[in-house]
Design a protein around this motif. Structure first.
Motif, PDB file in Angstrom:
ATOM      1  N   PRO A  47       7.257 -12.872   1.301  1.00 21.82           N
ATOM      2  CA  PRO A  47       6.647 -12.303   0.097  1.00 21.82           C
ATOM      3  C   PRO A  47       7.711 -11.658  -0.780  1.00 21.82           C
ATOM      4  CG  PRO A  47       6.146 -10.945   2.007  1.00 21.82           C
ATOM      5  CD  PRO A  47       6.851 -12.171   2.505  1.00 21.82           C
ATOM      6  N   SER A  48       7.524 -11.751  -2.080  1.00 19.93           N
ATOM      7  CA  SER A  48       8.526 -11.167  -2.967  1.00 19.93           C
ATOM      8  C   SER A  48       7.935 -10.123  -3.896  1.00 19.93           C
ATOM      9  CB  SER A  48       9.206 -12.267  -3.795  1.00 19.93           C
ATOM     10  OG  SER A  48       8.264 -12.901  -4.627  1.00 19.93           O
ATOM     11  N   SER A  49       6.683  -9.766  -3.706  1.00 17.61           N
ATOM     12  CA  SER A  49       6.037  -8.811  -4.592  1.00 17.61           C
ATOM     13  C   SER A  49       6.750  -7.457  -4.566  1.00 17.61           C
ATOM     14  CB  SER A  49       4.576  -8.608  -4.194  1.00 17.61           C
ATOM     15  OG  SER A  49       4.033  -7.535  -4.930  1.00 17.61           O
ATOM     16  N   PRO A  50       7.482  -7.152  -5.618  1.00 21.58           N
ATOM     17  CA  PRO A  50       8.179  -5.862  -5.639  1.00 21.58           C
ATOM     18  C   PRO A  50       7.213  -4.680  -5.724  1.00 21.58           C
ATOM     19  CG  PRO A  50       8.537  -7.058  -7.681  1.00 21.58           C
ATOM     20  CD  PRO A  50       7.800  -7.976  -6.778  1.00 21.58           C
ATOM     21  N   LEU A  51       6.062  -4.865  -6.365  1.00 18.02           N
ATOM     22  CA  LEU A  51       5.128  -3.746  -6.469  1.00 18.02           C
ATOM     23  C   LEU A  51       4.459  -3.449  -5.135  1.00 18.02           C
ATOM     24  CD1 LEU A  51       3.552  -4.354  -9.988  1.00 18.02           C
ATOM     25  CD2 LEU A  51       5.410  -2.816  -9.326  1.00 18.02           C
TER      26      LEU A  51
ATOM     27  N   LEU B 109       4.475   0.153  -0.317  1.00 16.87           N
ATOM     28  CA  LEU B 109       4.799   0.400   1.090  1.00 16.87           C
ATOM     29  C   LEU B 109       5.838   1.509   1.216  1.00 16.87           C
ATOM     30  CD1 LEU B 109       4.637  -0.577   4.137  1.00 16.87           C
ATOM     31  CD2 LEU B 109       6.640  -1.942   3.583  1.00 16.87           C
ATOM     32  N   MET B 110       6.874   1.428   0.396  1.00 15.15           N
ATOM     33  CA  MET B 110       7.931   2.438   0.453  1.00 15.15           C
ATOM     34  C   MET B 110       7.409   3.814   0.030  1.00 15.15           C
ATOM     35  SD  MET B 110      10.496   0.851   1.681  1.00 15.15           S
ATOM     36  CE  MET B 110      11.851   1.991   1.424  1.00 15.15           C
ATOM     37  N   ALA B 111       6.547   3.856  -0.982  1.00 18.89           N
ATOM     38  CA  ALA B 111       5.985   5.133  -1.435  1.00 18.89           C
ATOM     39  C   ALA B 111       5.104   5.742  -0.347  1.00 18.89           C
ATOM     40  CB  ALA B 111       5.193   4.929  -2.727  1.00 18.89           C
ATOM     41  N   ALA B 112       4.288   4.913   0.303  1.00 16.98           N
ATOM     42  CA  ALA B 112       3.438   5.417   1.384  1.00 16.98           C
ATOM     43  C   ALA B 112       4.277   5.946   2.544  1.00 16.98           C
ATOM     44  CB  ALA B 112       2.487   4.312   1.858  1.00 16.98           C
TER      45      ALA B 112
ATOM     46  N   GLU C 299      13.032   6.934   0.336  1.00 16.01           N
ATOM     47  CA  GLU C 299      11.966   5.937   0.233  1.00 16.01           C
ATOM     48  C   GLU C 299      11.180   6.090  -1.070  1.00 16.01           C
ATOM     49  OE1 GLU C 299      10.795   4.780   4.758  1.00 16.01           O
ATOM     50  OE2 GLU C 299      10.324   6.820   4.105  1.00 16.01           O
ATOM     51  N   LEU C 300      10.912   7.317  -1.471  1.00 18.11           N
ATOM     52  CA  LEU C 300      10.204   7.534  -2.737  1.00 18.11           C
ATOM     53  C   LEU C 300      11.048   7.079  -3.925  1.00 18.11           C
ATOM     54  CD1 LEU C 300       8.605  11.010  -1.953  1.00 18.11           C
ATOM     55  CD2 LEU C 300       7.409   8.807  -2.155  1.00 18.11           C
ATOM     56  N   ALA C 301      12.349   7.350  -3.886  1.00 20.27           N
ATOM     57  CA  ALA C 301      13.239   6.904  -4.965  1.00 20.27           C
ATOM     58  C   ALA C 301      13.323   5.384  -5.009  1.00 20.27           C
ATOM     59  CB  ALA C 301      14.621   7.516  -4.785  1.00 20.27           C
ATOM     60  N   LEU C 302      13.416   4.756  -3.843  1.00 20.92           N
ATOM     61  CA  LEU C 302      13.462   3.291  -3.793  1.00 20.92           C
ATOM     62  C   LEU C 302      12.158   2.695  -4.323  1.00 20.92           C
ATOM     63  CD1 LEU C 302      15.224   2.902  -0.350  1.00 20.92           C
ATOM     64  CD2 LEU C 302      16.201   2.329  -2.587  1.00 20.92           C
ATOM     65  N   ALA C 303      11.044   3.316  -3.972  1.00 25.51           N
ATOM     66  CA  ALA C 303       9.742   2.848  -4.470  1.00 25.51           C
ATOM     67  C   ALA C 303       9.701   2.898  -5.998  1.00 25.51           C
ATOM     68  CB  ALA C 303       8.608   3.690  -3.882  1.00 25.51           C
ATOM     69  N   ALA C 304      10.177   3.995  -6.542  1.00 29.15           N
ATOM     70  CA  ALA C 304      10.189   4.126  -8.006  1.00 29.15           C
ATOM     71  C   ALA C 304      11.094   3.070  -8.624  1.00 29.15           C
ATOM     72  CB  ALA C 304      10.658   5.530  -8.399  1.00 29.15           C
ATOM     73  N   GLY C 305      12.254   2.859  -8.034  1.00 27.82           N
ATOM     74  CA  GLY C 305      13.172   1.850  -8.560  1.00 27.82           C
ATOM     75  C   GLY C 305      12.617   0.444  -8.479  1.00 27.82           C
ATOM     76  N   LEU C 306      11.891   0.136  -7.411  1.00 23.56           N
ATOM     77  CA  LEU C 306      11.280  -1.196  -7.270  1.00 23.56           C
ATOM     78  C   LEU C 306      10.167  -1.412  -8.280  1.00 23.56           C
ATOM     79  CD1 LEU C 306      11.086  -1.335  -3.383  1.00 23.56           C
ATOM     80  CD2 LEU C 306      12.388  -2.918  -4.824  1.00 23.56           C
TER      81      LEU C 306
END
Length: 127
Positions: free
Chosen positions: A8-12, A17-20, A55-62
């Protein structure tokens, strides 16, 4: 000929997942503290909080198309970086009941598709 499943490539979806996961580090930090290898300096809680922030920062960046490519690469590296915690969990849980051991051991190979998903999330979409 059998078709190989596509990563899967869905960045959102990956961002969600990363935000959770990042939020979980703050909502219930105890289990994450136990995963921090003892060889790391400082308090396990500090590492739990730092990884939650990451993880929260990565989620925002994705989630932002402009930063997605770099964030996807960083997310892939993050999955590599937290692998020792998963190894520690598998080792620490080796004497637990079979379902718990299966969960701990199952986390180890799960890092591979997560890494590949992060790599795929950073590729430009076509279509």
């Amino acid at each position: 000929m059998a078709r190989v499943p596509r990563i899967p490539s869905s960045p959102l979806l990956l961002a969600g997942l990363m935000a959770a996961a990042g939020a979980a580090h703050f909502a219930a930090p105890g289990p994450f503290d136990a995963l921090v290898p003892r060889a790391l300096p400082g308090s396990p809680r500090t590492w739990t909080r730092a990884s939650g922030v990451a993880e929260l920062a990565l989620a925002a960046g994705l989630a932002v198309p402009r930063t997605r490519r770099l964030s996807a690469r960083a997310t892939a590296l993050f999955f590599v970086g937290v692998f020792p915690a998963n190894v520690k969990m598998a080792y620490d849980w080796r004497a637990r009941p079979a379902p718990a051991r299966a969960l701990a051991y199952g986390r180890l190979p799960l890092q591979v598709p997560l890494y590949l998903w992060a790599r795929a999330a950073g590729r430009p979409t076509t279509g």
